[in-house]
Design an enzyme around this catalytic site. Structure first.
Site, PDB file in Angstrom:
ATOM      1  N   LYS A 156      -8.614  75.928  12.934  1.00  0.00           N
ATOM      2  CA  LYS A 156      -9.490  74.800  12.617  1.00  0.00           C
ATOM      3  C   LYS A 156      -8.631  73.557  12.418  1.00  0.00           C
ATOM      4  O   LYS A 156      -7.730  73.536  11.581  1.00  0.00           O
ATOM      5  CB  LYS A 156     -10.290  75.099  11.350  1.00  0.00           C
ATOM      6  CG  LYS A 156     -11.134  73.927  10.846  1.00  0.00           C
ATOM      7  CD  LYS A 156     -11.771  74.261   9.500  1.00  0.00           C
ATOM      8  CE  LYS A 156     -12.429  73.036   8.883  1.00  0.00           C
ATOM      9  NZ  LYS A 156     -12.973  73.317   7.532  1.00  0.00           N
ATOM     10  N   ASP A 162     -11.889  65.428   6.629  1.00  0.00           N
ATOM     11  CA  ASP A 162     -13.268  65.884   6.470  1.00  0.00           C
ATOM     12  C   ASP A 162     -13.927  65.158   5.308  1.00  0.00           C
ATOM     13  O   ASP A 162     -13.719  65.499   4.147  1.00  0.00           O
ATOM     14  CB  ASP A 162     -13.294  67.396   6.230  1.00  0.00           C
ATOM     15  CG  ASP A 162     -14.709  67.926   6.074  1.00  0.00           C
ATOM     16  OD1 ASP A 162     -15.654  67.225   6.485  1.00  0.00           O
ATOM     17  OD2 ASP A 162     -14.868  69.045   5.549  1.00  0.00           O
ATOM     18  N   LYS A 215     -18.978  64.529   0.846  1.00  0.00           N
ATOM     19  CA  LYS A 215     -18.310  65.195  -0.258  1.00  0.00           C
ATOM     20  C   LYS A 215     -18.203  64.254  -1.455  1.00  0.00           C
ATOM     21  O   LYS A 215     -18.261  63.025  -1.305  1.00  0.00           O
ATOM     22  CB  LYS A 215     -16.896  65.618   0.158  1.00  0.00           C
ATOM     23  CG  LYS A 215     -16.838  66.713   1.207  1.00  0.00           C
ATOM     24  CD  LYS A 215     -15.399  67.013   1.581  1.00  0.00           C
ATOM     25  CE  LYS A 215     -15.315  68.126   2.613  1.00  0.00           C
ATOM     26  NZ  LYS A 215     -15.709  69.438   2.075  1.00  0.00           N
ATOM     27  N   ARG A 252     -16.986  75.631  11.025  1.00  0.00           N
ATOM     28  CA  ARG A 252     -17.514  76.758  11.806  1.00  0.00           C
ATOM     29  C   ARG A 252     -18.067  76.285  13.156  1.00  0.00           C
ATOM     30  O   ARG A 252     -18.101  77.060  14.110  1.00  0.00           O
ATOM     31  CB  ARG A 252     -18.569  77.497  10.988  1.00  0.00           C
ATOM     32  CG  ARG A 252     -19.817  76.719  10.691  1.00  0.00           C
ATOM     33  CD  ARG A 252     -20.572  77.254   9.490  1.00  0.00           C
ATOM     34  NE  ARG A 252     -19.869  76.996   8.247  1.00  0.00           N
ATOM     35  CZ  ARG A 252     -20.307  77.393   7.056  1.00  0.00           C
ATOM     36  NH1 ARG A 252     -21.437  78.083   6.954  1.00  0.00           N
ATOM     37  NH2 ARG A 252     -19.623  77.109   5.961  1.00  0.00           N
TER      38      ARG A 252
END
Length: 483
Positions: free
Chosen positions: A252, A257, A264, A338
């Site tokens: 990954k 992110d 977040k 994912r």
């Protein structure tokens, strides 16, 4: 860093001689000889270290220093004891600002000298690792530059193996620690290409948005669409045995992110530069394999993107088509890892692999379950599970197996698409994430490593750990030995 071996340690070999002693055994011959030369100095110092871990210094012994460390009774000197003593020694040497040392620790009862040497070098290198420095004013730095070991039975071959492992670990840590404005998907691709130029046995192809679109990787493109940084699919090969089926490591590579529209919390968001630690570990392992010249075929596949917020970012409720043809309803844009892995795992099918392992900082849930000690892993393949467990035990890179029961698949049901990308509640988050990945791995043997808790240390002293590079290298060494 220079590492070496000696059969005849002496005070004048380096700045400091480190001597580990047992409380229930006499000094080894070389130490007795030094003790006699110094009028019984070592035996006198040993009386001042009655408990395991106790240390005593003696400076200016013929212009050098002497460190005595108590290792307890021989019968109780275990791998765990070794780890503690090596840590104490390394911290002491760094604190006292030594540049070189000769380390003489007793042999373990249950492990080989080769294993012990590797563990000592890996641990010392981990502790002496220094973060990349972007400061304009530098404090005068000091490094432990050279360590020579006295360890009967250890060989130059085992020394070179250990040096290759720490080289791979350091490369992984350097990449993971890099700030996200430097370590972009493009930068990761450049680092992979650089490896292929350093080693004749490595080849590399880096694909951009147009090629990714042509292959139908709708999930990877969806994650990347909110960023100005273009995504990359990195396909890097180590050619060590043309006649064997390849092992594939899928990493990954989310270089930053934010969580996307499912944003977040601001607290510790800076640590999301570490969300590409899986990709960094893949490149670190490939570098180590090239240095070790392992007789295997190894392929690294890295799906890399940034997960950011913009007017073009993917939205909750969007439905995308993956490379496999399966459709995914994106319930949570912060479950992006994912998604990029799904396309990378499908891409891996073309190579008819022996087995595939994906490595990802995938879920916060695995941190709740296991903390930062063990990496969680999932697989349905019992042989692969045994291989992972064996490699973890031997490398001291701990893992813990989590369930992958079919009943957990129900949490991924969608009324609109083939699946959702995250469950509607917070239960069993690491397991349902692995269940999602399992839907893209039906054509080969597969295991998933969730390194969210073990890839880096959080907080003010944040730092990449280089895990699970030692585990994966040990696993691949067993693969090489079986062929």
């Amino acid at each position: 860093m220079n590492y070496g071996l000696t059969h005849t340690p002496s005070l004048n070999m380096s700045e400091c001689l480190v001597l580990g002693v047992f409380s229930d055994l006499a000094l080894p011959d070389f130490a007795t000889a030094i003790d006699n030369e110094q009028q019984g100095l070592i035996k006198k110092l040993c009386q001042r270290v009655p408990e395991p871990g106790n240390t005593v210094w003696q400076t200016d012994v013929e212009g050098h220093s002497l460190l005595i460390i108590q290792c307890g009774k021989k019968e109780g000197f275990s791998a765990n004891s070794l780890q503690k003593r090596v840590g104490e020694i390394t911290e002491a040497l760094i604190k006292q600002r030594f540049s070189s040392a000769t380390v003489c620790l007793p042999r373990l009862n249950q492990e080989s000298s080769e294993w012990q040497l590797e563990q000592m070098i890996v641990q010392i290198d981990n502790l002496r690792y220094q973060l990349l420095d972007f400061k304009t004013k530098h404090a005068k730095s000091h490094k432990l530059e050279s360590v020579i070991f006295h360890l009967p039975g250890a060989t130059e071959k085992s020394l070179e193996m250990a040096k290759a492992i720490v080289s791979g670990v350091e490369f992984c840590r350097d990449l993971a620690n890099m700030p996200a404005n430097i370590c972009t998907p493009t930068y990761l691709g450049e680092q992979a290409i650089s490896l292929s130029k350093q080693f004749d046995q490595i080849s590399c192809q880096v694909m951009g948005p147009e090629e990714i679109k042509e292959m139908g990787m709708g999930a990877l493109l969806a994650v990347a669409q909110g960023s100005d940084q273009p995504p990359r699919l990195i396909d890097i090969h180590y050619h060590g045995n043309k006649n064997s089926a390849p092992v594939i490591l899928v990493g990954k590579g989310i270089t930053f992110d934010s969580g996307g529209l499912s944003i977040k919390p601001a607290n510790a968001m800076d640590e999301m530069k570490y969300d590409m630690s899986g990709a960094a570990s893949v490149l670190g392992v490939i570098k180590a394999c090239a240095l070790l010249k392992l007789p295997i075929n190894l392929i690294g596949i890295i799906a890399s993107a940034e997960n950011l917020i913009s007017g073009s970012a993917v939205k909750s409720g969007d439905i995308v088509t993956t490379m496999s043809g399966q459709t995914v309803e994106i319930i949570n844009t912060d479950a992006e890892g994912r998604l990029v892995l799904a396309d990378a795992l499908t891409y891996a099918e073309r190579y008819n692999p022996d087995f595939v392992i994906d490595i990802a900082t995938l879920t916060g849930a695995i941190i709740v379950a296991l903390g930062n000690i063990a990496t969680g892993y999932m697989t349905r393949d019992e042989q692969l599970a045994k291989s992972i467990e064996r490699a973890a035990n031997e490398s001291q890179d701990k893992v813990w197996r989590m369930p992958l029961d079919e009943a957990y698949q129900d949490a991924l049901e969608s009324p609109l698409a083939d699946m959702i990308n995250a469950g509607f509640d917070r239960s069993a988050g690491s397991i349902t994430a692995a269940c999602f990945l399992s839907r893209f791995t039906e054509k080969y043997r597969w295991a998933h490593l969730d390194i969210a808790g073990t890839a880096w240390i959080s907080g003010k002293k944040r730092n990449a750990t280089g895990r699970p590079v030692p585990l994966l290298i040990q696993l691949l060494r067993h693969v090489a030995n079986s062929r």
